[in-house]
Scaffold this motif. Sequence first.
Motif, PDB file in Angstrom:
ATOM      1  N   ASP A   1     -25.173  34.770 -25.769  1.00  0.00           N
ATOM      2  CA  ASP A   1     -24.303  33.627 -25.502  1.00  0.00           C
ATOM      3  C   ASP A   1     -24.735  32.452 -26.377  1.00  0.00           C
ATOM      4  N   PRO A   2     -23.961  32.126 -27.421  1.00  0.00           N
ATOM      5  CA  PRO A   2     -24.366  31.034 -28.318  1.00  0.00           C
ATOM      6  C   PRO A   2     -24.245  29.655 -27.709  1.00  0.00           C
ATOM      7  N   ALA A   3     -23.720  29.586 -26.472  1.00  0.00           N
ATOM      8  CA  ALA A   3     -23.613  28.302 -25.783  1.00  0.00           C
ATOM      9  C   ALA A   3     -24.606  28.188 -24.627  1.00  0.00           C
ATOM     10  N   ALA A   4     -25.520  29.143 -24.500  1.00  0.00           N
ATOM     11  CA  ALA A   4     -26.494  29.123 -23.402  1.00  0.00           C
ATOM     12  C   ALA A   4     -27.428  27.926 -23.549  1.00  0.00           C
ATOM     13  N   GLU A   5     -27.982  27.488 -22.417  1.00  0.00           N
ATOM     14  CA  GLU A   5     -28.848  26.308 -22.440  1.00  0.00           C
ATOM     15  C   GLU A   5     -30.245  26.579 -21.915  1.00  0.00           C
TER      16      GLU A   5
ATOM     17  N   GLN B   1     -16.350  34.038 -21.906  1.00  0.00           N
ATOM     18  CA  GLN B   1     -14.943  33.866 -22.260  1.00  0.00           C
ATOM     19  C   GLN B   1     -14.215  35.204 -22.241  1.00  0.00           C
ATOM     20  N   ILE B   2     -13.155  35.276 -21.431  1.00  0.00           N
ATOM     21  CA  ILE B   2     -12.465  36.541 -21.205  1.00  0.00           C
ATOM     22  C   ILE B   2     -11.782  37.060 -22.457  1.00  0.00           C
ATOM     23  N   GLU B   3     -11.409  36.168 -23.389  1.00  0.00           N
ATOM     24  CA  GLU B   3     -10.718  36.637 -24.594  1.00  0.00           C
ATOM     25  C   GLU B   3     -11.590  37.546 -25.448  1.00  0.00           C
ATOM     26  N   LEU B   4     -12.906  37.465 -25.276  1.00  0.00           N
ATOM     27  CA  LEU B   4     -13.806  38.348 -26.025  1.00  0.00           C
ATOM     28  C   LEU B   4     -13.684  39.799 -25.577  1.00  0.00           C
ATOM     29  N   TYR B   5     -13.103  40.006 -24.391  1.00  0.00           N
ATOM     30  CA  TYR B   5     -12.973  41.354 -23.834  1.00  0.00           C
ATOM     31  C   TYR B   5     -11.513  41.803 -23.782  1.00  0.00           C
ATOM     32  N   THR B   6     -10.611  41.010 -24.338  1.00  0.00           N
ATOM     33  CA  THR B   6      -9.191  41.360 -24.280  1.00  0.00           C
ATOM     34  C   THR B   6      -8.620  41.543 -25.682  1.00  0.00           C
ATOM     35  N   HIS B   7      -8.249  40.432 -26.368  1.00  0.00           N
ATOM     36  CA  HIS B   7      -7.549  40.568 -27.641  1.00  0.00           C
ATOM     37  C   HIS B   7      -8.422  40.342 -28.869  1.00  0.00           C
ATOM     38  N   ILE B   8      -9.725  40.107 -28.674  1.00  0.00           N
ATOM     39  CA  ILE B   8     -10.652  39.988 -29.808  1.00  0.00           C
ATOM     40  C   ILE B   8     -11.613  41.185 -29.738  1.00  0.00           C
ATOM     41  N   PRO B   9     -11.780  41.943 -30.829  1.00  0.00           N
ATOM     42  CA  PRO B   9     -12.544  43.198 -30.759  1.00  0.00           C
ATOM     43  C   PRO B   9     -14.056  43.034 -30.843  1.00  0.00           C
TER      44      PRO B   9
ATOM     45  N   GLY C   1     -13.128  27.594 -29.448  1.00  0.00           N
ATOM     46  CA  GLY C   1     -13.002  28.035 -30.837  1.00  0.00           C
ATOM     47  C   GLY C   1     -14.351  28.223 -31.487  1.00  0.00           C
ATOM     48  N   GLY C   2     -15.301  27.340 -31.147  1.00  0.00           N
ATOM     49  CA  GLY C   2     -16.651  27.455 -31.691  1.00  0.00           C
ATOM     50  C   GLY C   2     -17.333  28.727 -31.240  1.00  0.00           C
ATOM     51  N   LEU C   3     -17.122  29.101 -29.967  1.00  0.00           N
ATOM     52  CA  LEU C   3     -17.752  30.320 -29.458  1.00  0.00           C
ATOM     53  C   LEU C   3     -17.176  31.556 -30.144  1.00  0.00           C
TER      54      LEU C   3
ATOM     55  N   ARG D   1     -28.847  32.262 -30.591  1.00  0.00           N
ATOM     56  CA  ARG D   1     -28.864  30.870 -31.054  1.00  0.00           C
ATOM     57  C   ARG D   1     -29.813  30.677 -32.230  1.00  0.00           C
ATOM     58  N   GLU D   2     -30.712  31.654 -32.448  1.00  0.00           N
ATOM     59  CA  GLU D   2     -31.539  31.609 -33.648  1.00  0.00           C
ATOM     60  C   GLU D   2     -30.723  31.975 -34.885  1.00  0.00           C
ATOM     61  N   LEU D   3     -29.628  32.685 -34.670  1.00  0.00           N
ATOM     62  CA  LEU D   3     -28.714  33.050 -35.755  1.00  0.00           C
ATOM     63  C   LEU D   3     -27.619  31.992 -35.919  1.00  0.00           C
ATOM     64  N   ILE D   4     -26.985  31.632 -34.804  1.00  0.00           N
ATOM     65  CA  ILE D   4     -25.905  30.639 -34.809  1.00  0.00           C
ATOM     66  C   ILE D   4     -25.682  30.159 -33.382  1.00  0.00           C
ATOM     67  N   SER D   5     -25.308  28.884 -33.223  1.00  0.00           N
ATOM     68  CA  SER D   5     -25.047  28.326 -31.899  1.00  0.00           C
ATOM     69  C   SER D   5     -23.741  27.549 -31.914  1.00  0.00           C
ATOM     70  N   VAL D   6     -23.146  27.383 -30.745  1.00  0.00           N
ATOM     71  CA  VAL D   6     -21.894  26.640 -30.623  1.00  0.00           C
ATOM     72  C   VAL D   6     -22.080  25.185 -31.036  1.00  0.00           C
ATOM     73  N   ASP D   7     -23.209  24.598 -30.678  1.00  0.00           N
ATOM     74  CA  ASP D   7     -23.468  23.201 -31.044  1.00  0.00           C
ATOM     75  C   ASP D   7     -23.456  23.015 -32.560  1.00  0.00           C
ATOM     76  N   ASP D   8     -24.078  23.962 -33.270  1.00  0.00           N
ATOM     77  CA  ASP D   8     -24.106  23.874 -34.732  1.00  0.00           C
ATOM     78  C   ASP D   8     -22.694  23.942 -35.314  1.00  0.00           C
ATOM     79  N   VAL D   9     -21.881  24.818 -34.760  1.00  0.00           N
ATOM     80  CA  VAL D   9     -20.517  24.992 -35.259  1.00  0.00           C
ATOM     81  C   VAL D   9     -19.677  23.755 -34.986  1.00  0.00           C
ATOM     82  N   MET D  10     -19.816  23.197 -33.771  1.00  0.00           N
ATOM     83  CA  MET D  10     -19.015  22.033 -33.406  1.00  0.00           C
ATOM     84  C   MET D  10     -19.418  20.786 -34.192  1.00  0.00           C
TER      85      MET D  10
END
Length: 283
Positions: free
Chosen positions: A39-43, A109-117, A74-76, A54-63
């Motif tokens: 989870d790139p948004a974990a705290e 986020q549920i979209e990760l298990y539905t329309h995003i592979p 969108g960042g996630l 988060r060592e690879l990429i995090s939501v904060d860095d993207v935002m």
Amino acid sequence: MRYAQLVMGPAGSGKSTYCSTIVKHCEALRRSVRVVNLDPAAEYFDYPVMADIRELISVDDVMEDDSLRFGPNGGLVFCMEYFIQNFDWLEEELGEGEDDYFLFDCPGQIELYTHIPVMRQLVDTLQHWNFRVCAVFLIDSQFMVDPSKFLSGVLSALSAMVTLEVPHINVMTKMDLLSKKAKKEIERYLDPDIRGILADGREGYFDQKFQKLTKALGTVVDDFSLVQFLPLDRSDEDSIDIVLNTIDSAIQYGEDLEPREVPELPDDDDDDGRDSGFPGEES
């Protein structure tokens, strides 16, 4: 052979708490289990994490990147798509071993298990790396106390199950936070009779406009016994043990381990060389 639980579920369903519970339970059993945060948004974690996305990429860095201009969701999604392009990072973090057992703490986020592979690609990659994978889908029991929310949770779990196509266990979390009355009421949702639950629509739980659609969805789930739930009470060791053993059985954990040696039985012959036989039986 290696083993993995993909710990999934909506935000607030108790994924990190579940990982903490399983880690502590396994420590008591002197069993090794390691956690990977995806989870790139974990705290915060109250258990050791062997690898952290988060060592690879995090939501904060993207935002914070003005060229991207993503919000939290969108960042996630961006982070997870970047992750699947860099599976070599995960492969290096996991290392090489036999009979390793991992918990992958996944985003909510549920979209990760539905329309995003994304998650399906993760499953396929883990299986290619010789992992047996079980999807563990968590739902907050406090959310499931009325029929309309229950059906919504069932469809979310079913969506993940159909998308991932791996052994799938649904867990109703936070049972220890329910009152005695609520615990009694929620028993009907663990091994649900969908038709009986849909009958509550007459009491105003479901929008009358969508009665036929609701009935059709519920009937499919009911007729094919597609979704059931295991209750998880953190205060009850037996409850934790049942959940863990069910998942272990689904991925056949332990079946490839070397059996313990059986000690030799004592010689049944008497000192004079005669067989002692059974009690009361002459030699």
